[in-house]
Design an enzyme around this catalytic site. Sequence first.
Site, PDB file in Angstrom:
ATOM      1  N   GLY A  21      -3.298 -10.734  -4.495  1.00 33.27           N
ATOM      2  CA  GLY A  21      -2.408 -11.573  -3.685  1.00 33.27           C
ATOM      3  C   GLY A  21      -1.341 -12.299  -4.484  1.00 33.27           C
ATOM      4  N   GLY A  22      -1.341 -12.135  -5.799  1.00 25.47           N
ATOM      5  CA  GLY A  22      -0.420 -12.913  -6.635  1.00 25.47           C
ATOM      6  C   GLY A  22       1.012 -12.434  -6.602  1.00 25.47           C
ATOM      7  CB  SER A  23       3.017 -10.211  -7.702  1.00 26.97           C
ATOM      8  OG  SER A  23       2.189  -9.136  -8.107  1.00 26.97           O
ATOM      9  CG  ASN A  98      -2.538  -5.979  -1.708  1.00 22.19           C
ATOM     10  OD1 ASN A  98      -1.704  -5.210  -1.244  1.00 22.19           O
ATOM     11  ND2 ASN A  98      -2.272  -6.808  -2.711  1.00 22.19           N
ATOM     12  CB  SER A 150      -0.619   4.807  -0.784  1.00 18.30           C
ATOM     13  OG  SER A 150       0.678   5.320  -1.042  1.00 18.30           O
ATOM     14  CE1 TYR A 163      -1.717   3.473  -6.238  1.00 15.93           C
ATOM     15  CE2 TYR A 163      -0.541   5.293  -5.205  1.00 15.93           C
ATOM     16  CZ  TYR A 163      -0.851   3.944  -5.264  1.00 15.93           C
ATOM     17  OH  TYR A 163      -0.294   3.072  -4.346  1.00 15.93           O
ATOM     18  CB  SER A 164      -2.877  11.105  -5.110  1.00 14.66           C
ATOM     19  OG  SER A 164      -1.518  10.897  -5.316  1.00 14.66           O
ATOM     20  CB  THR A 165      -8.032  11.056  -6.540  1.00  9.22           C
ATOM     21  OG1 THR A 165      -7.396  12.247  -7.027  1.00  9.22           O
ATOM     22  CG2 THR A 165      -9.499  11.324  -6.291  1.00  9.22           C
ATOM     23  CB  ILE A 196       6.581  -1.353   0.094  1.00 12.46           C
ATOM     24  CG1 ILE A 196       5.747  -0.677   1.202  1.00 12.46           C
ATOM     25  CG2 ILE A 196       6.880  -2.807   0.423  1.00 12.46           C
ATOM     26  CD1 ILE A 196       6.408  -0.576   2.550  1.00 12.46           C
TER      27      ILE A 196
HETATM   28  N1  LIG Z   1       4.880  -0.828  -3.067  1.00 11.61           N
HETATM   29  C1  LIG Z   1       4.727   0.364  -2.514  1.00 11.61           C
HETATM   30  O1  LIG Z   1       5.685   1.133  -2.360  1.00 11.61           O
HETATM   31  C2  LIG Z   1       3.371   0.809  -1.997  1.00 11.61           C
HETATM   32  C3  LIG Z   1       3.296   2.025  -1.337  1.00 11.61           C
HETATM   33  C4  LIG Z   1       2.069   2.465  -0.864  1.00 11.61           C
HETATM   34  C5  LIG Z   1       0.939   1.701  -1.059  1.00 11.61           C
HETATM   35  N2  LIG Z   1       1.025   0.527  -1.718  1.00 11.61           N
HETATM   36  C6  LIG Z   1      -0.205  -0.226  -1.910  1.00 11.61           C
HETATM   37  O2  LIG Z   1      -0.008  -1.560  -1.477  1.00 11.61           O
HETATM   38  C7  LIG Z   1      -0.796  -2.440  -2.290  1.00 11.61           C
HETATM   39  C8  LIG Z   1       0.099  -3.500  -2.905  1.00 11.61           C
HETATM   40  O3  LIG Z   1       1.103  -2.842  -3.665  1.00 11.61           O
HETATM   41  P1  LIG Z   1       2.271  -3.645  -4.386  1.00 11.61           P
HETATM   42  O4  LIG Z   1       3.407  -2.704  -4.487  1.00 11.61           O
HETATM   43  O5  LIG Z   1       2.444  -4.983  -3.778  1.00 11.61           O
HETATM   44  O6  LIG Z   1       1.645  -3.812  -5.860  1.00 11.61           O
HETATM   45  P2  LIG Z   1       1.946  -4.897  -7.006  1.00 11.61           P
HETATM   46  O7  LIG Z   1       1.724  -4.210  -8.284  1.00 11.61           O
HETATM   47  O8  LIG Z   1       3.267  -5.543  -6.770  1.00 11.61           O
HETATM   48  O9  LIG Z   1       0.790  -5.963  -6.757  1.00 11.61           O
HETATM   49  C9  LIG Z   1      -0.534  -5.632  -7.033  1.00 11.61           C
HETATM   50  C10 LIG Z   1      -1.291  -6.894  -7.393  1.00 11.61           C
HETATM   51  O10 LIG Z   1      -2.597  -6.492  -7.830  1.00 11.61           O
HETATM   52  C11 LIG Z   1      -2.913  -7.222  -9.008  1.00 11.61           C
HETATM   53  N3  LIG Z   1      -3.842  -6.459  -9.844  1.00 11.61           N
HETATM   54  C12 LIG Z   1      -3.573  -5.310 -10.532  1.00 11.61           C
HETATM   55  N4  LIG Z   1      -4.636  -4.947 -11.258  1.00 11.61           N
HETATM   56  C13 LIG Z   1      -5.598  -5.874 -11.029  1.00 11.61           C
HETATM   57  C14 LIG Z   1      -6.930  -6.061 -11.510  1.00 11.61           C
HETATM   58  N5  LIG Z   1      -7.470  -5.213 -12.399  1.00 11.61           N
HETATM   59  N6  LIG Z   1      -7.635  -7.112 -11.068  1.00 11.61           N
HETATM   60  C15 LIG Z   1      -7.099  -7.983 -10.181  1.00 11.61           C
HETATM   61  N7  LIG Z   1      -5.836  -7.875  -9.704  1.00 11.61           N
HETATM   62  C16 LIG Z   1      -5.103  -6.829 -10.122  1.00 11.61           C
HETATM   63  C17 LIG Z   1      -1.589  -7.420  -9.706  1.00 11.61           C
HETATM   64  O11 LIG Z   1      -1.639  -8.485 -10.644  1.00 11.61           O
HETATM   65  C18 LIG Z   1      -0.646  -7.675  -8.538  1.00 11.61           C
HETATM   66  O12 LIG Z   1      -0.563  -9.049  -8.211  1.00 11.61           O
HETATM   67  C19 LIG Z   1      -1.493  -1.550  -3.313  1.00 11.61           C
HETATM   68  O13 LIG Z   1      -2.779  -1.210  -2.858  1.00 11.61           O
HETATM   69  C20 LIG Z   1      -0.611  -0.327  -3.359  1.00 11.61           C
HETATM   70  O14 LIG Z   1      -1.304   0.812  -3.801  1.00 11.61           O
HETATM   71  C21 LIG Z   1       2.212   0.062  -2.195  1.00 11.61           C
END
Ligand SMILES: NC(=O)c1ccc[n+]([C@@H]2O[C@H](COP(=O)([O-])OP(=O)(O)OC[C@H]3O[C@@H](n4cnc5c(N)ncnc54)[C@H](O)[C@@H]3O)[C@@H](O)[C@H]2O)c1
Length: 256
Positions: A21-23, A98, A150, A163-165, A196
């Site tokens: 949830g941090g970013s 997430n 995703s 990642y896809s798996t 996104i």
């Molecule tokens: N952005 C896209 O285009 C997109 C597309 C499809 C799916 N998603 C999915 O949506 C979700 C969010 O994606 P996003 O783009 O916001 O990602 P992001 O990388 O911006 O945020 C992910 C967050 O997870 C935290 N994180 C990573 N590894 C961690 C760990 N080992 N322990 C605890 N926290 C950890 C990070 O610090 C970060 O705050 C993910 O599940 C991603 O696979 C994103």
Amino acid sequence: MTLPSSQFPDLRNRGVLITGGGSGIGSALVEAFARQGCRVAIVDIAAEPSRALCEKVAAQTGQAPHFIQADLRQVDAVRAAADEALAGLGSVDILVNNAARDDRQALEAVTEESWDESLSVNLRHLFFMCQAIAPHMRRQGGGSIINFSSIAFMLNMPDIPAYSTAKAGIVGLTKSLAGKLGPDNIRVNAVLPGMIVTERQRRLWLTEESIARMQERQCLKRMLVAEDLVGPCLFLASDCSAAMTAQTMIIDGGVF
Ligand SMILES: NC(=O)c1ccc[n+]([C@@H]2O[C@H](COP(=O)([O-])OP(=O)(O)OC[C@H]3O[C@@H](n4cnc5c(N)ncnc54)[C@H](O)[C@@H]3O)[C@@H](O)[C@H]2O)c1
């Protein structure tokens, strides 16, 4: 883009645990659930953006989210974070799994270690977080779990085999857990975002050209951002979707 103004009054005062949830998308969800009057806990490995977000949300709503720093690759840390969230919030009614890392991996470069690493950050913790939170939800009479998958696993993308798996696995996990937990009134659904455009995606992978190429493949000809996931997640969390479980919801602007 601003957060949607829709209100879901049944969400008021519910406990929400959001991993990652941090970013990125997670941070938009933290803000959105806090503005619905929820009590929110963030589990994230990154302390700095998470603490900054907590301050921002506290200034907006008068209530700071509960931040738990944890590396979700470690199962013990997942269990400890679940316990801390339950203690800090009093109850967890909604779990949003997430957190993930979409690192690129060339086929030839994948090792046993890098494969396991990817599955630990993209798949394993979702199961163990559900396992830790489900008994609590069962005792309180129900809950809603939202797992982030995703569309990437359906697009034949060459550089993200693990990642896809993992993201395909999350759909299977969601359906299995929905079957197990449905009798306890715990709903489990998955969301599948498309492209996104977040700060991390721009910094690491996306270019103006790749964003434009994806928009050509979307029915909706605009860039999708983190806030676009807010409405679907509020809906899945709320009683508005009370009869909906074991489903996958695609939020990709209509990719064809
Ligand atoms: N952005 C896209 O285009 C997109 C597309 C499809 C799916 N998603 C999915 O949506 C979700 C969010 O994606 P996003 O783009 O916001 O990602 P992001 O990388 O911006 O945020 C992910 C967050 O997870 C935290 N994180 C990573 N590894 C961690 C760990 N080992 N322990 C605890 N926290 C950890 C990070 O610090 C970060 O705050 C993910 O599940 C991603 O696979 C994103």
